[in-house]
Design an enzyme around this catalytic site. Structure first.
Site, PDB file in Angstrom:
ATOM      1  N   ASP A  36       0.795  -1.242   0.000  1.00  0.00           N
ATOM      2  CA  ASP A  36       0.000   0.000   0.000  1.00  0.00           C
ATOM      3  C   ASP A  36       0.821   1.283   0.000  1.00  0.00           C
ATOM      4  OD1 ASP A  36      -2.202  -1.570   0.010  1.00  0.00           O
ATOM      5  OD2 ASP A  36      -2.758  -1.208   2.091  1.00  0.00           O
ATOM      6  N   HIS A 238      30.130   3.591  -3.993  1.00  0.00           N
ATOM      7  CA  HIS A 238      28.680   3.772  -3.869  1.00  0.00           C
ATOM      8  C   HIS A 238      28.207   3.575  -2.432  1.00  0.00           C
ATOM      9  CE1 HIS A 238      28.008   3.025  -8.455  1.00  0.00           C
ATOM     10  NE2 HIS A 238      28.483   4.212  -8.181  1.00  0.00           N
ATOM     11  N   ASP A 255      28.851  13.245  -1.329  1.00  0.00           N
ATOM     12  CA  ASP A 255      28.413  13.351  -2.726  1.00  0.00           C
ATOM     13  C   ASP A 255      26.898  13.485  -2.671  1.00  0.00           C
ATOM     14  OD1 ASP A 255      27.732  13.038  -5.401  1.00  0.00           O
ATOM     15  OD2 ASP A 255      29.057  11.323  -5.740  1.00  0.00           O
ATOM     16  N   ASP A 266      24.858  17.672  -8.902  1.00  0.00           N
ATOM     17  CA  ASP A 266      25.658  16.516  -8.488  1.00  0.00           C
ATOM     18  C   ASP A 266      27.011  17.052  -8.029  1.00  0.00           C
ATOM     19  OD1 ASP A 266      26.890  14.075  -8.202  1.00  0.00           O
ATOM     20  OD2 ASP A 266      26.835  13.540 -10.326  1.00  0.00           O
ATOM     21  N   HIS A 345      37.244   5.336 -11.886  1.00  0.00           N
ATOM     22  CA  HIS A 345      36.036   5.744 -12.622  1.00  0.00           C
ATOM     23  C   HIS A 345      36.398   6.860 -13.588  1.00  0.00           C
ATOM     24  CE1 HIS A 345      35.675   9.382 -10.126  1.00  0.00           C
ATOM     25  NE2 HIS A 345      35.816   8.633  -9.054  1.00  0.00           N
ATOM     26  N   HIS A 349      30.274  12.804 -16.422  1.00  0.00           N
ATOM     27  CA  HIS A 349      29.149  12.294 -17.226  1.00  0.00           C
ATOM     28  C   HIS A 349      28.277  13.485 -17.584  1.00  0.00           C
ATOM     29  CE1 HIS A 349      26.926  12.732 -13.413  1.00  0.00           C
ATOM     30  NE2 HIS A 349      27.961  12.136 -12.834  1.00  0.00           N
ATOM     31  N   HIS A 356      22.936  10.997 -14.452  1.00  0.00           N
ATOM     32  CA  HIS A 356      23.784  10.512 -15.551  1.00  0.00           C
ATOM     33  C   HIS A 356      22.930  10.706 -16.795  1.00  0.00           C
ATOM     34  CE1 HIS A 356      26.597   7.856 -12.921  1.00  0.00           C
ATOM     35  NE2 HIS A 356      26.443   9.073 -12.455  1.00  0.00           N
ATOM     36  N   GLU A 379      34.676  15.224 -12.004  1.00  0.00           N
ATOM     37  CA  GLU A 379      34.755  14.604 -10.683  1.00  0.00           C
ATOM     38  C   GLU A 379      35.873  13.581 -10.528  1.00  0.00           C
ATOM     39  OE1 GLU A 379      31.575  11.764  -9.861  1.00  0.00           O
ATOM     40  OE2 GLU A 379      30.577  12.348 -11.715  1.00  0.00           O
ATOM     41  N   TYR A 383      41.193   6.882  -4.378  1.00  0.00           N
ATOM     42  CA  TYR A 383      40.645   6.011  -3.338  1.00  0.00           C
ATOM     43  C   TYR A 383      41.737   5.027  -2.943  1.00  0.00           C
ATOM     44  CZ  TYR A 383      36.813   8.152  -5.805  1.00  0.00           C
ATOM     45  OH  TYR A 383      36.016   9.076  -6.413  1.00  0.00           O
ATOM     46  N   ARG A 401      37.144  12.728  -3.434  1.00  0.00           N
ATOM     47  CA  ARG A 401      36.588  13.084  -4.737  1.00  0.00           C
ATOM     48  C   ARG A 401      36.142  14.538  -4.651  1.00  0.00           C
ATOM     49  NH1 ARG A 401      33.459   9.205  -5.373  1.00  0.00           N
ATOM     50  NH2 ARG A 401      31.411   9.957  -4.732  1.00  0.00           N
ATOM     51  N   GLU A 403      33.814  17.164  -7.023  1.00  0.00           N
ATOM     52  CA  GLU A 403      32.907  17.131  -8.181  1.00  0.00           C
ATOM     53  C   GLU A 403      32.131  18.430  -8.318  1.00  0.00           C
ATOM     54  OE1 GLU A 403      29.781  14.131  -7.893  1.00  0.00           O
ATOM     55  OE2 GLU A 403      29.439  14.258 -10.055  1.00  0.00           O
TER      56      GLU A 403
HETATM   57  N1  GLY Z   1      26.538  10.959  -7.635  1.00  0.00           N
HETATM   58  C1  GLY Z   1      26.710  10.111  -8.729  1.00  0.00           C
HETATM   59  C2  GLY Z   1      27.866  10.513  -9.520  1.00  0.00           C
HETATM   60  O1  GLY Z   1      28.663  11.281  -9.052  1.00  0.00           O
HETATM   61  O2  GLY Z   1      28.009  10.137 -10.637  1.00  0.00           O
HETATM   62 MN    MN Z   2      28.229  12.689  -7.549  1.00  0.00          MN
HETATM   63 MN    MN Z   3      28.577  12.553 -10.843  1.00  0.00          MN
END
Ligand code: GLY
Ligand code: MN
Ligand code: MN
Length: 435
Positions: A36, A238, A255, A266, A345, A349, A356, A379, A383, A401, A403
């Site tokens: 529900d 993540h 983040d 972001d 990474h 993006h 994304h 970004e 790490y 990081r 960004e």
């Molecule tokens: N927060 C997701 C990224 O940085 O791509």
């Molecule tokens: Mn991010």
């Molecule tokens: Mn990002």
């Protein structure tokens, strides 16, 4: 976004679909969370981009050149009883009066009406795979026409919508840039508040609460689950548990971004819980900050998509070599991707309605050239996970990081998320002032 903007998008979209084409775009389904209870509704970005309509159980159909109307909407009927529980519905009259539809039908009648609209077309534009339940229905309508045999015309082609619509979505209009900038500004305020609130001994979720407070205060929601990662947790890309105690000496990586009028920000910042970087933390942080600056500087028309990443890789590899984590000649280290255990990474993006965002990164197998109106994140990160082999103890557990969201303009990079401290000195100065 105002109605003019949606009308302009529909004109562009209709001319891309062209005569002989019919495009079908379903609204996002509601998604159950548990019995529900539904997840907060989020409209499908493609559907919203051309309709501005925020109800579930709707299907937009575009039929360029159709005499009875080119923009059709199937939607829920008005229903006083349901509206008492769930809130107002536009109904067919509403979508014609307020959303620019030329014609509208009850969603319950779609099986009866849509095959007749598809029949004379040559090409059906539809994105297979986004809403699997709806895929079956589209195939069902086409199958129905085929089953009628000689008495019915069957469209020759089923074409994916993505290329048309996503090319449009990739280049942001003035109004879209304004929404992205606003989303950026609110997220900057949220990060400032969290940085000012941190102190050793509090929990990650307490900073999450500071972020969420600012997002909600401005009538926005998180554009993705915030990451508040202290100490070793910053090395988990993540990480979303956000439930650990923040210790003296930890770095905290946040983040988090918000969604304003369907447009996302972001942002990531990393800062010392006690206000001062340790020596090794400062070394790593400075490499990432320099990599980010070098990458942002490449966000210029005519450069290609990968230029910022190449710049970040070069700065990071040189930095890791200078502090002794990597050993060897810079070109060989870059070629061998020696940085990858620590920077695994990409540097960014596309950003837009989706965090994304849509849009091809390559055209004909070549990195896409940057054009004014494109928006991307920059970004880079490092790490240095605990337990990494051959990594001196002093580096282990440092995750950084940084960004920001950057618009390509004719005059160079325009950082939509400007206003946060970025260099190590700026971070320490900000935190000293906030205490
Ligand atoms: N927060 C997701 C990224 O940085 O791509
Ligand atoms: Mn991010
Ligand atoms: Mn990002």
């Amino acid at each position: 976004m105002n109605q003019q903007e949606f009308a302009k998008r529909r004109r562009q979209f209709l001319s891309m679909v062209g005569r002989g084409g019919v495009a079908i775009l379903p609204a996002a389904p509601e998604r159950p969370r548990n019995k529900d209870t539904l997840y907060p509704y989020r409209q499908d970005s493609d559907f919203y981009y051309v309709t501005g309509f925020n109800e579930p159980e709707a299907v937009a159909v575009f039929a360029p050149g159709r005499a009875e109307g080119e923009f059709l909407m199937f939607c829920r009927d008005r229903d006083p009883l349901r509206e008492q529980w769930d809130g107002p519905r536009a109904g067919q009259e509403g979508v014609m009066a307020h959303y620019g539809a030329d014609d509208a039908f009850p969603i319950a009648d779609i099986d009866e009406i849509l095959p007749g609209i598809l029949e004379p077309s040559e090409r059906v534009y539809y994105s297979v795979g986004t809403h699997p339940e709806f895929d079956q229905r589209v195939l069902g309508w086409l199958g129905l026409l085929r089953a009628r045999g000689q008495s019915a015309h069957v469209p020759d082609e089923l074409v994916t919508l993505d290329h048309l619509l996503h090319e449009l979505r990739l280049i942001k209009s003035r109004r879209e840039v304004a929404a992205l900038r606003r989303a950026g500004k609110i997220a900057v305020e949220a990060h400032q508040r969290a940085m000012a609130a941190v102190k050793p001994g509090i929990y990650e979720y307490q900073l999450d609460a500071e972020l969420t407070y600012v997002f909600r205060k401005h009538n926005t929601v998180s554009s993705y689950p915030p990451i508040v990662a202290a100490g070793n947790n910053a090395c988990v890309l993540h990480y979303v548990a956000n439930d650990q105690r923040i210790e003296d000496g930890d770095l905290v990586l946040i983040d988090a971004g918000c969604e304003y009028d369907m447009y996302a920000s972001d942002i990531t910042r990393t800062f010392p819980a006690n206000g001062q970087f340790s020596g090794p933390q400062r070394d790593i942080y400075t490499i990432v900050a320099e990599a980010q600056a070098a990458a942002i500087d490449k966000v210029r028309p005519g450069n290609h998509w990968n230029d910022p990443h190449d710049a970040a890789v070069k700065t990071i590899t040189r930095g890791l070599r200078d502090i002794g984590i990597l050993k060897g000649r810079l070109p060989s280290l870059i070629k061998a991707e020696a940085y990858r255990p620590y920077f695994m990474h990409r540097t960014g993006h596309w950003l837009g309605m989706d965090v994304h965002d849509v849009g091809d990164y390559k055209v004909d197998d070549h990195w896409r050239l940057l054009e004014p109106g494109m928006v991307m994140t920059i970004e880079p990160g490092l790490y240095l996970s605990p337990g990494q082999r051959r990594l001196a103890k002093k580096w282990q557990g440092i995750g950084v990081r940084i960004e920001d969201d950057v618009l390509v303009t004719r005059h160079g990079p325009d950082v939509l998320t400007a206003g946060l401290p970025t260099t190590a000195d700026e971070v320490e100065t900000f935190m000293a002032a906030a205490r």
